[in-house]
Design an enzyme around this catalytic site. Structure first.
Site, mmCIF file in Angstrom:
data_model
loop_
_atom_site.group_PDB
_atom_site.id
_atom_site.type_symbol
_atom_site.label_atom_id
_atom_site.label_comp_id
_atom_site.label_asym_id
_atom_site.label_seq_id
_atom_site.Cartn_x
_atom_site.Cartn_y
_atom_site.Cartn_z
ATOM 1 N N ALA A 14 0.890 -1.285 0.066
ATOM 2 C CA ALA A 14 0.035 0.043 -0.027
ATOM 3 C C ALA A 14 0.569 1.266 0.168
ATOM 4 O O ALA A 14 0.419 2.312 -0.337
ATOM 5 C CB ALA A 14 -0.946 0.137 1.206
ATOM 6 N N GLY A 15 2.055 1.024 0.243
ATOM 7 C CA GLY A 15 3.154 2.285 0.686
ATOM 8 C C GLY A 15 3.268 2.712 1.951
ATOM 9 O O GLY A 15 3.783 3.817 2.219
ATOM 10 N N LYS A 38 10.684 -1.880 11.996
ATOM 11 C CA LYS A 38 9.929 -3.183 11.221
ATOM 12 C C LYS A 38 9.964 -4.372 12.018
ATOM 13 O O LYS A 38 10.796 -4.923 11.732
ATOM 14 C CB LYS A 38 10.600 -3.204 9.771
ATOM 15 C CG LYS A 38 9.707 -4.012 8.826
ATOM 16 C CD LYS A 38 8.402 -3.312 8.120
ATOM 17 C CE LYS A 38 8.193 -4.413 7.280
ATOM 18 N NZ LYS A 38 6.685 -3.765 6.501
ATOM 19 N N ASP A 55 12.813 -3.365 2.622
ATOM 20 C CA ASP A 55 11.937 -2.246 3.639
ATOM 21 C C ASP A 55 12.575 -1.938 4.860
ATOM 22 O O ASP A 55 12.842 -0.609 5.137
ATOM 23 C CB ASP A 55 10.622 -2.715 3.899
ATOM 24 C CG ASP A 55 9.697 -2.992 2.629
ATOM 25 O OD1 ASP A 55 10.136 -2.187 1.514
ATOM 26 O OD2 ASP A 55 8.626 -3.397 2.564
ATOM 27 N N GLU A 117 6.303 0.258 11.680
ATOM 28 C CA GLU A 117 5.590 -0.223 10.562
ATOM 29 C C GLU A 117 5.012 -1.520 10.801
ATOM 30 O O GLU A 117 5.927 -2.604 10.982
ATOM 31 C CB GLU A 117 6.392 0.125 9.435
ATOM 32 C CG GLU A 117 5.951 -0.383 8.045
ATOM 33 C CD GLU A 117 6.756 -0.223 6.552
ATOM 34 O OE1 GLU A 117 6.658 -1.069 5.804
ATOM 35 O OE2 GLU A 117 7.512 0.861 6.714
ATOM 36 N N GLY A 118 3.819 -1.788 10.126
ATOM 37 C CA GLY A 118 3.436 -2.979 10.233
ATOM 38 C C GLY A 118 3.837 -4.030 9.024
ATOM 39 O O GLY A 118 4.573 -3.321 8.446
ATOM 40 N N GLY A 120 2.022 -5.876 5.831
ATOM 41 C CA GLY A 120 0.507 -5.931 5.250
ATOM 42 C C GLY A 120 -0.561 -5.052 5.738
ATOM 43 O O GLY A 120 -0.281 -4.066 5.804
ATOM 44 N N ASN A 178 -0.874 7.006 -4.157
ATOM 45 C CA ASN A 178 -1.123 6.631 -5.648
ATOM 46 C C ASN A 178 -0.288 5.547 -6.438
ATOM 47 O O ASN A 178 0.736 5.674 -6.214
ATOM 48 C CB ASN A 178 -1.402 8.106 -6.464
ATOM 49 C CG ASN A 178 -2.208 8.753 -6.051
ATOM 50 O OD1 ASN A 178 -3.424 8.700 -6.618
ATOM 51 N ND2 ASN A 178 -1.997 9.994 -5.000
ATOM 52 N N PRO A 206 1.331 11.794 -4.978
ATOM 53 C CA PRO A 206 1.473 11.330 -6.413
ATOM 54 C C PRO A 206 2.359 10.317 -6.600
ATOM 55 O O PRO A 206 3.283 9.863 -5.747
ATOM 56 C CB PRO A 206 1.748 12.736 -7.137
ATOM 57 C CG PRO A 206 2.577 13.380 -6.119
ATOM 58 C CD PRO A 206 2.189 13.306 -4.860
#
Length: 225
Positions: A14-15, A38, A55, A117-118, A120, A178, A206
């Site tokens: 998802a970003g 993470k 990540d 950060e999770g 998924g 996006n 964007p």
């Protein structure tokens, strides 16, 4: 005053990492002692004999407080599949209390700003009884929701926001992220989510923004938190 947030997404890719890294870089520009964590990551490759997740490496590099990789990402799993399945294939048991312990250990390091950060989405299983959201509940941090702006995101975002509220946590804001192709009726979808989510829209990001524009977006987002 220390600021700590949990970053989740409507789904995988998802970003979340893009937003986490962008905010950490903004915190660094602001002169804050900041780092990201993470706690669990699935999908890794060997670098000099050690398993590393891309990540987690980006999060480590974006932090102004440099922690050892093992502290940034204490549980790294080789296969890029659901974490509980990857752990099962490796003969490992991942528990919520163990992840919480890793996180709280890292929080002993002096800091002003921390992002956890999770993996998924919100209801990702850790084992056959526990979810990653159980860790977020124990931490009690306000939540940032990254919405992958594509067909189906309205349902994903609204259900995720409902789950976060049901878990007794505060959704502090959401980010519209996006993809390469702009979602049809993008403005209408933003308006719908803005009306139906109780938290404010922190930013609309964007796909191919240049570096200076990106910095401005994340600097403004940091100021809003």
């Amino acid at each position: 005053m220390k600021k700590r947030f949990f970053v989740t997404g409507t789904d995988t890719d998802a970003g979340k990492t893009y937003v986490t890294v962008g905010l950490l870089k903004a915190a660094k520009r602001a002169g804050l002692k900041s780092f990201g964590l993470k706690p669990i990551a699935a999908g890794a490759e060997q670098i000099k004999g050690d398993w590393r997740n891309d990540d987690a490496l980006l999060i480590q590099q974006a932090s102004s407080v440099l922690l050892p990789y093992e502290q940034v990402n204490p549980v790294v799993l080789e296969a890029a599949i659901a974490p509980h399945i990857a752990a099962m294939k490796e003969g490992r048991l991942i528990t919520a209390s163990r992840l919480e312990g890793f996180i709280k250990g890292a929080l002993l390091v002096p800091h002003d700003f921390v992002l956890v950060e999770g993996a998924g989405g919100w209801r990702v299983p850790l084992n056959d009884r526990e979810l990653l959201s159980d860790v977020a509940k124990s931490l009690g941090f306000p939540v940032i929701l990254v919405v992958n702006m594509k067909l189906g995101c309205l349902n994903h975002a609204i259900l995720t926001a409902e789950a976060i509220a049901r878990d007794g946590l505060t959704l502090v804001g959401w980010v519209a992220n996006n993809s390469a192709e702009t979602m049809p009726c993008y403005d209408e979808n933003i308006a719908t989510l803005s009306a139906m989510l109780t938290a404010p829209l922190l930013a609309s990001i964007p796909w191919c923004d240049n570096e200076s524009d990106s910095q401005k977006v994340f600097d403004e987002m940091l100021s809003a938190l």
